[in-house]
Motif scaffolding. Structure first.
Motif, PDB file in Angstrom:
ATOM      1  N   LEU A 101      13.018   3.188  -0.026  1.00  0.00           N
ATOM      2  CA  LEU A 101      12.759   3.253  -1.463  1.00  0.00           C
ATOM      3  C   LEU A 101      11.847   2.110  -1.870  1.00  0.00           C
ATOM      4  O   LEU A 101      11.903   1.015  -1.306  1.00  0.00           O
ATOM      5  CB  LEU A 101      14.069   3.171  -2.257  1.00  0.00           C
ATOM      6  N   THR A 102      11.007   2.348  -2.864  1.00  0.00           N
ATOM      7  CA  THR A 102      10.133   1.316  -3.387  1.00  0.00           C
ATOM      8  C   THR A 102      10.847   0.554  -4.494  1.00  0.00           C
ATOM      9  O   THR A 102      11.838   1.009  -5.070  1.00  0.00           O
ATOM     10  CB  THR A 102       8.837   1.930  -3.935  1.00  0.00           C
ATOM     11  N   TYR A 103      10.315  -0.620  -4.805  1.00  0.00           N
ATOM     12  CA  TYR A 103      10.910  -1.421  -5.882  1.00  0.00           C
ATOM     13  C   TYR A 103      10.779  -0.706  -7.222  1.00  0.00           C
ATOM     14  O   TYR A 103      11.685  -0.760  -8.057  1.00  0.00           O
ATOM     15  CB  TYR A 103      10.222  -2.790  -5.944  1.00  0.00           C
ATOM     16  N   TYR A 104       9.680  -0.028  -7.429  1.00  0.00           N
ATOM     17  CA  TYR A 104       9.486   0.710  -8.682  1.00  0.00           C
ATOM     18  C   TYR A 104      10.543   1.797  -8.835  1.00  0.00           C
ATOM     19  O   TYR A 104      11.115   1.986  -9.922  1.00  0.00           O
ATOM     20  CB  TYR A 104       8.081   1.315  -8.699  1.00  0.00           C
ATOM     21  N   ASP A 105      10.834   2.486  -7.765  1.00  0.00           N
ATOM     22  CA  ASP A 105      11.843   3.548  -7.785  1.00  0.00           C
ATOM     23  C   ASP A 105      13.230   2.977  -8.077  1.00  0.00           C
ATOM     24  O   ASP A 105      13.976   3.494  -8.921  1.00  0.00           O
ATOM     25  CB  ASP A 105      11.827   4.276  -6.448  1.00  0.00           C
TER      26      ASP A 105
END
Length: 448
Positions: A101-105
């Protein structure tokens, strides 16, 4: 009166050398930090801070000719088929050391959890620990805060939900914790929504929060039952949520997947007919499931123009999201889906294909019709390019997205550090620096 000319004339060359070295050093440190942050979280720290703090100012002063906002069908939605962080997403990190997972997600998920499970004005220690748990970035800190809230109130369903999401190592263990959370959430909802607390201040907000916690616990418990092969239990839970649950859950998409797994195609057709409505926001799950059912009907019961009607339905789905066929036809590799998807984007296509590829394989002839319709598919919508870059992990190359110049940031940082070192050397050894004066270098070039 302060005289600027006198002050500037009093400055020595050492001041300018020190100013150059300090500014170069600070710039290099900033660039190195930005490169490290991007490598770890997949997003730009400076970009996020600028959008968060300066974005509202620019949005308030938009000119009259500004472009229109992003259409509703191209906005970010919660992925109803998102996996469990501890039992499923963490396996990718343990096996391949790749962040799923990305930090934005994850930041979007944290904001949603605070909005769904928080109560404005609540100052109890349990609520404070839960608010801290939703804000924490590291999984260990979130789990510790949830355990602290659970120690204060053992029947806290929101804390149990967080532990089932992030701390349970297996799906079976997550289901065990979710069953306990289900009992606690149902008891809390009955108390908060009872007639005896109708006049208590804040009871309405607590009732909404308890209803949201109960709905999310039920959906997660249904997904655990689906993972463990208990399809009837999962279908029963998703039918109830699709009928009575809040709209943001999109539980009908979970129900569709379970019905296709059970081979209950008539029931799936009834769900598609209910939600395939122009007044409702479209989704790849609804449109591609309608295309799958039409292709299955064309293959099993051939009629005149049946294949043409199936191809037309498939083209309608491809027009909405042209990224899906590349995954269903196995032209692109799959990875774990994100927790949020961009409608009409590559992230939504990945999430759909991750859960529905087996259903297209089970329907003989459906992939052939999809290939025939995909050969003349439309291009990708332009609204899906930027946000997909923030939602998809770094190891999964987004369709049509150019790779970022990752080597540029460390190179710029190294140049700034070198400039700072040269400035410090010139201040420490001025005689050696005088040997590199421009006049002497020009004389050396003339002699050569």
């Amino acid at each position: 009166m302060w005289d600027s000319s006198t002050f500037l004339s009093a400055l020595t060359p050492k001041f300018y050398v020190a100013l150059t070295g300090t500014s170069s050093l600070i710039s290099g440190l900033i660039l190195i930090f930005e490169w490290w942050y991007y490598r770890k979280y997949g997003a730009s720290f400076i970009e996020q801070v600028s959008l968060a703090h300066l974005g509202p100012w620019f949005a308030a002063d938009e000119p009259p000719g500004a472009p229109p906002p992003m259409p509703q069908e191209c906005k970010v939605w919660r992925n109803p088929m998102a996996l469990l962080r501890g039992a499923e997403y963490a396996r990718l990190w343990a096996a391949a050391r790749r962040a799923p997972l990305t930090y934005y997600d994850m930041n979007l998920s944290a904001q949603e959890h605070q909005a769904w499970f928080g109560v404005a004005g609540a100052d109890s220690p349990c609520e404070a620990a839960l608010a801290r748990a939703w804000r924490e970035r590291e999984p260990a800190a979130r789990v510790a805060a949830a355990r602290a809230a659970l120690a204060i109130r053992p029947d806290c369903a929101a804390a149990l939900l967080l532990l089932a999401e992030e701390d349970a190592p297996t799906v079976a263990e997550a289901e065990r914790v979710l069953k306990r959370a289900w009992r606690c959430a149902e008891a809390a909802w009955r108390v908060s929504s009872g007639a005896g607390v109708a006049n208590v201040a804040g009871s309405a907000a607590r009732a909404r929060r308890d209803a949201a916690v109960l709905a999310h616990v039920k959906r997660r418990a249904g997904m655990c039952a689906r993972r463990l092969g208990r399809l009837r239990d999962a279908a029963r839970v998703f039918r109830e949520l699709a009928r009575d649950g809040p709209a943001p859950l999109h539980a009908h998409e979970n129900l569709l997947e379970v019905l296709l797994e059970q081979r209950l195609y008539l029931d799936a057709q009834a769900v598609v007919a209910r939600y395939d409505d122009p007044s409702l926001p479209p989704s790849a799950t609804i449109l591609y499931t309608a295309a799958l059912l039409r292709a299955r009907a064309a293959v099993l019961a051939p009629r005149p123009n049946a294949e043409l009607q199936a191809i037309e339905t498939i083209r309608r789905a491809i027009e909405f999201n042209p990224h899906v066929p590349a995954y269903l036809l196995e032209l692109r590799p799959l990875t774990l889906p994100p927790e949020h998807v961009l409608r009409r984007g590559d992230s939504e296509a990945l999430a759909y294909a991750f859960c529905h590829l087996r259903h297209w394989r089970n329907c003989e002839g459906a992939l052939k019709l999809l290939h025939a319709a995909h050969s003349t598919g439309p291009p990708a919508p332009p609204c899906s390019l930027c946000l997909d870059r923030e939602l998809l992990p770094a190891h999964h190359a987004a369709w049509g997205l150019a790779s970022r110049p990752r080597a540029l940031l460390p190179l710029l940082g190294a140049l700034c550090v070198c400039a700072a070192l040269l400035a410090l050397c010139a201040a420490r050894w001025p005689h050696a620096a005088a040997a590199l004066a421009p006049e002497r270098l020009l004389r050396l070039l003339h002699h050569v």
